[in-house]
Design an enzyme around this catalytic site. Structure first.
Site, PDB file in Angstrom:
ATOM      1  N   LYS A 243       0.831  -1.208   0.000  1.00 21.96           N
ATOM      2  CA  LYS A 243       0.000   0.000   0.000  1.00 21.96           C
ATOM      3  C   LYS A 243       0.865   1.257   0.000  1.00 21.96           C
ATOM      4  O   LYS A 243       0.484   2.288  -0.546  1.00 21.96           O
ATOM      5  CB  LYS A 243      -0.920   0.002   1.222  1.00 21.96           C
ATOM      6  N   ARG A 244       2.034   1.139   0.603  1.00 16.79           N
ATOM      7  CA  ARG A 244       2.957   2.274   0.643  1.00 16.79           C
ATOM      8  C   ARG A 244       3.358   2.705  -0.763  1.00 16.79           C
ATOM      9  O   ARG A 244       3.594   3.874  -1.043  1.00 16.79           O
ATOM     10  CB  ARG A 244       4.193   1.853   1.458  1.00 16.79           C
TER      11      ARG A 244
END
Length: 469
Positions: A243-244
């Site tokens: 997700k980063r």
């Protein structure tokens, strides 16, 4: 298989949103099916009843529809086919390619502990594999595949080429659990066979599954599909996508202002190539897509390149498509609304505002000159351009514009004459003029705006901006 209609499939689990990697897998299968004049099918692998949700299933449908990936026929629920999966396991029992295993979890763990202590492989070898059925106890059992114990298991892959495993490294996998429910490995093979799937494009994290699943195909005497296992998408630092990095649902990209055409173009190039072509239409992607273009190296998610593709696709969009993309963006946003009058105004100026716009938000920002209402309150950046000196210049310009010919050529000539007469560079006039007309620093050219707004509206806005001077 060469005479068969090509059938591909996308088979997501409805346990969350349609993430970017899944979207690319769906896209590749869709492109190949459309390239070959075949079918692209959708199967929802909802056998995990605790984690599968109707909301996640709806998110998958919505994500695919937004991307423009239409599937053929109705989506199939894997869970609803569980009786068929069990039927095949019993067929395998009948033909001797599977067996009932009565070993308990405790016995299996004890086997592994002993193997570890003796330095042997911990792959469970069931004592029931070759046991006499007459010796079977009246107890729960699982159905296991009778996998080969020696030799090699081989598959041919369009990306990974010839792949092989030593038979002793693969166990007799469970096909049916003790409660009679099918395992994922069995269900996938049965569904793909029954759906007539001829080609499977998926992430290379499924490569080992292909080796094990090929044993079920062979046990049933079924044709093995053509496999193409593609490398996963990595972040810009080369590490597994998270997700980063942007491993978000496709709806997040819609909400950021990217268009479906942008995502199709960009995702197609993540792991596939056609010469040096970076920017292309979906029609071209369908025409060009083949297995030869699939690469073996992981692709990296690059937002700068995504923005570049987005700028191209927005600029190349026709009015109807771009308005539909804008409507989808607005519908999903908080605080943005467009009245029917706004849409009419926006549609009229799309040719002026879509070029050099990276996202839908840029299009709306540039179109603010027709979407906003008088008096325009300048934002912070525009306010700096409207100092006392600039406003005095604009007041003089207003008088000059009273007599301008109101065409692009006439307006440009008027400003150039005004600049020359006042020993000013055109930029010294254009920047505060833009701020006065829009309250913003980003817009189409001042000449395009004035021509679109007309004499009365343009002069009115300039008078608003120079009031009190």
């Amino acid at each position: 298989m060469s005479d068969q209609t090509v059938v591909t499939r996308f088979a997501p689990s409805p346990t969350g949103f349609l993430h970017i990697g899944g979207a690319r897998t769906a896209l590749f299968n869709w492109l190949y099916a459309r390239n070959q004049g075949g079918k692209f099918l959708l199967r929802i692998e909802d056998t995990d009843r605790e984690r599968s949700t109707p909301e996640a299933t709806a998110a998958i449908y919505d994500g695919l529809k937004w991307l423009g990936l239409d599937w053929d026929g109705d989506a199939i629920s894997q869970f609803e086919r569980r009786d068929r999966h069990a039927e095949v396991a019993h067929d395998m029992l009948a033909n001797g390619t599977a067996y009932k295993c009565y070993s308990t979890p405790e016995e299996i763990e004890a086997f592994r502990e002993t193997a570890r202590a003796e330095g042997h492989a911990t792959l469970f070898q069931s004592p029931w594999r070759d046991a006499d059925p007459a010796d079977a106890p009246d107890a729960p059992y699982v159905v296991r595949l009778k996998a080969p114990r020696d030799g090699e298991i081989r598959i041919k892959d369009k990306v990974q080429k010839d792949v092989k495993w030593q038979a002793e490294t693969l166990d007799d996998m469970v096909l049916l659990r003790s409660d009679g429910t099918p395992t994922y490995m069995l269900a996938v093979v049965v569904d793909d066979h029954d759906m007539g799937v001829t080609h499977i494009i998926r992430g290379d994290d499924h490569l080992i599954n292909a080796g094990r699943q090929s044993l079920i195909y062979r046990a049933m005497g079924w044709d093995i599909p053509v496999f193409a296992h593609i490398p996963l998408i990595h972040g810009d630092d080369g590490k597994k996508l998270s997700k980063r990095h942007g491993a978000l649902g496709v709806e997040a990209y819609r909400d950021m202002g990217y268009t479906p055409a942008t995502m199709r173009n960009y995702l197609t190039r993540l792991g596939w190539s056609h010469g040096n072509d970076e920017l292309f239409s979906t029609e071209q992607a369908i025409e060009w897509f083949d297995f030869k273009g699939l690469g073996k190296s992981p692709s990296r998610l690059d937002f700068k390149k995504l923005d570049s593709v987005s700028g191209f696709q927005i600029g190349a969009s026709d009015e109807a498509t771009l308005m539909a993309d804008i409507d989808a963006f607005v519908a999903a946003s908080d605080g943005i609304t467009l009245s029917s009058d706004d849409r009419e105004k926006l549609s009229a100026v799309l040719p002026l505002v879509k070029d050099r716009s990276k996202k839908i938000g840029d299009v709306l920002e540039k179109a603010y000159f027709v979407l906003g209402t008088r008096p325009f309150t300048p934002n912070e950046a525009a306010e700096k351009l409207l100092d006392t000196v600039s406003r005095r210049i604009l007041k003089q310009l207003t008088a000059a514009l009273q007599h301008a010919t109101w065409t692009l050529e006439g307006l440009e000539a008027c400003l150039q004459e005004f600049a020359a007469a006042n020993d000013l560079k055109l930029g010294k006039i254009a920047q505060p003029l833009r701020a006065a007309l829009t309250g913003r620093t980003v817009s189409p050219s001042v000449f395009d705006m004035m021509a679109e707004l007309g004499r009365e509206e343009t002069l009115g806005r300039l008078q608003d901006a120079t009031m009190g001077i």
